[in-house]
Design a protein around this motif. Structure first.
Motif, mmCIF file in Angstrom:
data_model
loop_
_atom_site.group_PDB
_atom_site.id
_atom_site.type_symbol
_atom_site.label_atom_id
_atom_site.label_comp_id
_atom_site.label_asym_id
_atom_site.label_seq_id
_atom_site.Cartn_x
_atom_site.Cartn_y
_atom_site.Cartn_z
ATOM 1 N N GLY A 206 41.210 20.427 40.797
ATOM 2 C CA GLY A 206 41.425 19.683 39.901
ATOM 3 C C GLY A 206 41.746 18.335 39.993
ATOM 4 N N CYS A 207 40.881 17.667 41.015
ATOM 5 C CA CYS A 207 40.774 16.219 41.276
ATOM 6 C C CYS A 207 39.389 16.054 41.956
ATOM 7 C CB CYS A 207 41.883 15.978 42.435
ATOM 8 S SG CYS A 207 41.785 14.475 43.196
ATOM 9 N N THR A 208 38.762 14.950 41.566
ATOM 10 C CA THR A 208 37.441 14.610 41.985
ATOM 11 C C THR A 208 37.221 14.295 43.252
ATOM 12 O OG1 THR A 208 37.641 12.512 41.050
ATOM 13 C CG2 THR A 208 36.625 14.066 39.897
ATOM 14 N N HIS A 209 38.065 13.678 44.077
ATOM 15 C CA HIS A 209 38.418 13.652 45.454
ATOM 16 C C HIS A 209 38.221 14.786 46.246
ATOM 17 C CE1 HIS A 209 39.912 9.689 44.594
ATOM 18 N NE2 HIS A 209 39.978 9.425 45.893
ATOM 19 N N TYR A 210 38.856 15.841 46.008
ATOM 20 C CA TYR A 210 38.659 17.274 46.389
ATOM 21 C C TYR A 210 37.235 17.699 46.524
ATOM 22 C CZ TYR A 210 43.567 17.461 45.033
ATOM 23 O OH TYR A 210 45.116 17.208 45.007
ATOM 24 N N THR A 211 36.277 17.343 45.685
ATOM 25 C CA THR A 211 34.929 17.628 45.508
ATOM 26 C C THR A 211 34.087 17.203 46.814
ATOM 27 O OG1 THR A 211 35.067 17.510 43.090
ATOM 28 C CG2 THR A 211 32.974 17.798 43.959
ATOM 29 N N ILE A 212 34.558 15.969 47.214
ATOM 30 C CA ILE A 212 33.828 15.530 48.332
ATOM 31 C C ILE A 212 33.915 16.401 49.545
ATOM 32 C CG2 ILE A 212 34.029 13.462 49.888
ATOM 33 C CD1 ILE A 212 35.221 11.926 47.739
ATOM 34 N N ILE A 213 34.950 17.182 49.744
ATOM 35 C CA ILE A 213 34.990 18.201 51.103
ATOM 36 C C ILE A 213 35.093 19.508 50.659
ATOM 37 C CG2 ILE A 213 36.339 16.292 52.397
ATOM 38 C CD1 ILE A 213 38.892 18.145 51.862
ATOM 39 N N SER A 214 34.451 19.802 49.373
ATOM 40 C CA SER A 214 34.479 21.196 48.621
ATOM 41 C C SER A 214 33.850 22.155 49.874
ATOM 42 C CB SER A 214 33.916 21.269 47.310
ATOM 43 O OG SER A 214 32.538 20.915 47.433
ATOM 44 N N ARG A 215 32.738 21.758 50.390
ATOM 45 C CA ARG A 215 32.105 22.960 51.277
ATOM 46 C C ARG A 215 33.184 23.150 52.386
ATOM 47 N NH1 ARG A 215 26.580 23.105 52.893
ATOM 48 N NH2 ARG A 215 25.749 20.973 52.352
ATOM 49 N N TRP A 216 33.789 21.965 53.033
ATOM 50 C CA TRP A 216 34.749 22.432 54.189
ATOM 51 C C TRP A 216 35.851 23.346 53.484
ATOM 52 C CZ3 TRP A 216 39.826 21.836 55.198
ATOM 53 C CH2 TRP A 216 40.259 22.079 56.544
ATOM 54 N N ILE A 217 36.239 22.940 52.340
ATOM 55 C CA ILE A 217 37.311 23.725 51.774
ATOM 56 C C ILE A 217 37.147 25.021 51.530
ATOM 57 C CG2 ILE A 217 38.994 24.061 49.872
ATOM 58 C CD1 ILE A 217 38.872 21.048 49.054
ATOM 59 N N GLU A 218 35.761 25.129 51.077
ATOM 60 C CA GLU A 218 35.416 26.625 50.744
ATOM 61 C C GLU A 218 35.459 27.623 52.171
ATOM 62 O OE1 GLU A 218 31.583 26.569 49.053
ATOM 63 O OE2 GLU A 218 32.091 27.529 47.270
ATOM 64 N N SER A 219 34.706 27.031 53.131
ATOM 65 C CA SER A 219 34.791 27.625 54.496
ATOM 66 C C SER A 219 36.181 27.738 55.074
ATOM 67 C CB SER A 219 33.800 27.034 55.406
ATOM 68 O OG SER A 219 33.939 26.804 56.731
ATOM 69 N N TYR A 220 37.118 26.724 54.953
ATOM 70 C CA TYR A 220 38.407 27.004 55.684
ATOM 71 C C TYR A 220 39.259 28.118 54.983
ATOM 72 C CZ TYR A 220 43.215 25.387 56.962
ATOM 73 O OH TYR A 220 44.506 25.537 57.551
ATOM 74 N N LEU A 221 39.080 28.188 53.652
ATOM 75 C CA LEU A 221 39.951 29.045 52.989
ATOM 76 C C LEU A 221 39.213 30.515 52.447
ATOM 77 C CD1 LEU A 221 41.875 26.530 50.481
ATOM 78 C CD2 LEU A 221 42.818 27.800 52.657
ATOM 79 N N ASN A 222 38.062 30.423 53.049
ATOM 80 C CA ASN A 222 37.293 31.413 52.447
ATOM 81 C C ASN A 222 37.451 31.993 50.901
ATOM 82 O OD1 ASN A 222 35.584 33.577 52.963
ATOM 83 N ND2 ASN A 222 37.138 35.082 53.602
ATOM 84 N N VAL A 223 37.055 31.075 50.057
ATOM 85 C CA VAL A 223 36.953 31.050 48.644
ATOM 86 C C VAL A 223 35.750 30.347 48.087
ATOM 87 C CG1 VAL A 223 39.550 30.795 48.481
ATOM 88 C CG2 VAL A 223 38.235 28.783 48.382
ATOM 89 N N GLU A 224 35.710 30.963 46.896
ATOM 90 C CA GLU A 224 34.689 30.264 45.995
ATOM 91 C C GLU A 224 35.327 28.776 45.627
ATOM 92 O OE1 GLU A 224 32.034 31.271 42.134
ATOM 93 O OE2 GLU A 224 32.065 32.822 43.656
ATOM 94 N N VAL A 225 34.606 27.810 45.538
ATOM 95 C CA VAL A 225 35.262 26.714 44.702
ATOM 96 C C VAL A 225 34.983 26.504 43.523
ATOM 97 C CG1 VAL A 225 34.815 24.223 45.005
ATOM 98 C CG2 VAL A 225 35.953 25.281 46.735
ATOM 99 N N VAL A 226 35.681 26.285 42.403
ATOM 100 C CA VAL A 226 35.280 26.003 40.988
ATOM 101 C C VAL A 226 35.459 24.626 40.998
ATOM 102 C CG1 VAL A 226 35.589 26.621 38.658
ATOM 103 C CG2 VAL A 226 35.947 28.522 40.530
ATOM 104 N N ASP A 227 34.163 23.821 40.527
ATOM 105 C CA ASP A 227 34.207 22.525 40.347
ATOM 106 C C ASP A 227 33.312 22.280 39.221
ATOM 107 O OD1 ASP A 227 34.215 19.701 40.840
ATOM 108 O OD2 ASP A 227 31.979 20.074 41.984
#
Ligand code: DGL
Length: 252
Positions: free
Chosen positions: A182-203
């Motif tokens: 829910g913030c465009t800044h987060y998209t910059i590290i979305s691949r890292w977040i996906e792997s760290y939390l083991n989730v599918e990111v919805v952007d």
């Protein structure tokens, strides 16, 4: 004739749109406006954001733009309704893609991360009522994440990895299958977040761009120097460095 679109964000979050627009080779000129002296907006008042958006809009309107892309959930939540009633040009906004949860199987478990200002906005409450009346999606306002990501302007990812992990720890190993950004800044590290939390990111970046293409009847063009950069509302950045930054890849 090539249209000119003003892209607005508090900081570097909107560059995720610039990157996607360039990737799709859209036939547009872009003017990027941000407010690096005052970023992050996530902890600021609606009144403050209204003042700042006025300055950014006037800056853009002086440069003859055809449309505005509000590449910031926080500014969309707090200012877009007022802007649309006052300015007579298309203003495209972005909001957390909660509708995604309706389109997925019942085994899916969703969380949503956003800035505190977006979380407490009336617009977000309405979005939540419309898309998730039973509150199945767990919502987490994050106080530090946007600014940590903003600091990638000057630091490598390694310098913020630990802090980012701490900020997201609350979501780790909780059985979430999907995470709505829910913030465009987060998209910059979305691949890292996906792997760290083991989730599918919805952007929603691509959906917003599809909507904008339809609204403004935009097609593709051959690559050329169509990217313009404006930094008038913040401190001076080097536009080339910013372009390179937009293409940095934060995969683990
Ligand atoms: N990138 C912004 C958003 O989408 C703003 C982050 C901030 O300034 O706090 O919400």
């Amino acid at each position: 004739m090539k249209k000119t679109i003003g892209v607005i964000d508090s900081g570097i979050g909107g560059l995720t749109f610039v990157q996607e627009i360039q990737k799709q080779k859209l036939n547009v000129n872009l003017l990027y406006v941000c407010d690096s002296r005052n970023v992050p907006y996530g902890g600021k008042s609606q009144g403050f954001m209204k003042e700042r958006i006025e300055i950014m809009m006037q800056n853009l309107l002086g440069k003859k733009i055809d449309a505005v892309l509000m590449a910031c959930n926080t500014l969309t939540a707090e200012t877009i309704d007022g802007l649309r009633s006052r300015f007579h040009l298309p203003i495209v906004g972005i909001e957390p893609y909660m509708r995604h949860a309706k389109l997925t199987t019942s085994q899916a478990k969703y969380a949503l991360i956003l800035t505190p200002a977006t979380f407490s906005s009336k617009r977000f409450q309405k979005l939540q009522m419309e898309n998730d009346p039973a509150s199945k999606i767990d919502v987490f306002p994050l106080t530090k994440l946007a600014m940590l990501i903003e600091s990638l302007k000057n630091n490598p990812f390694d310098a913020i990895r630990e802090e980012v992990s701490k900020e997201l720890l609350i979501l780790k190993d909780k059985g979430y299958t999907h995470l709505i950004l829910g913030c465009t800044h987060y998209t910059i590290i979305s691949r890292w977040i996906e792997s760290y939390l083991n989730v599918e990111v919805v952007d929603p970046t691509r959906n917003v761009i599809e909507h904008m293409k339809m609204m403004l009847s935009l097609g593709s063009s051959t690559p050329d120097e169509s990217f313009l950069y404006s930094e008038d509302c913040g401190e001076r950045w080097d536009s080339k460095a910013m372009k390179d930054f937009a293409f940095m890849d934060f995969a683990v």
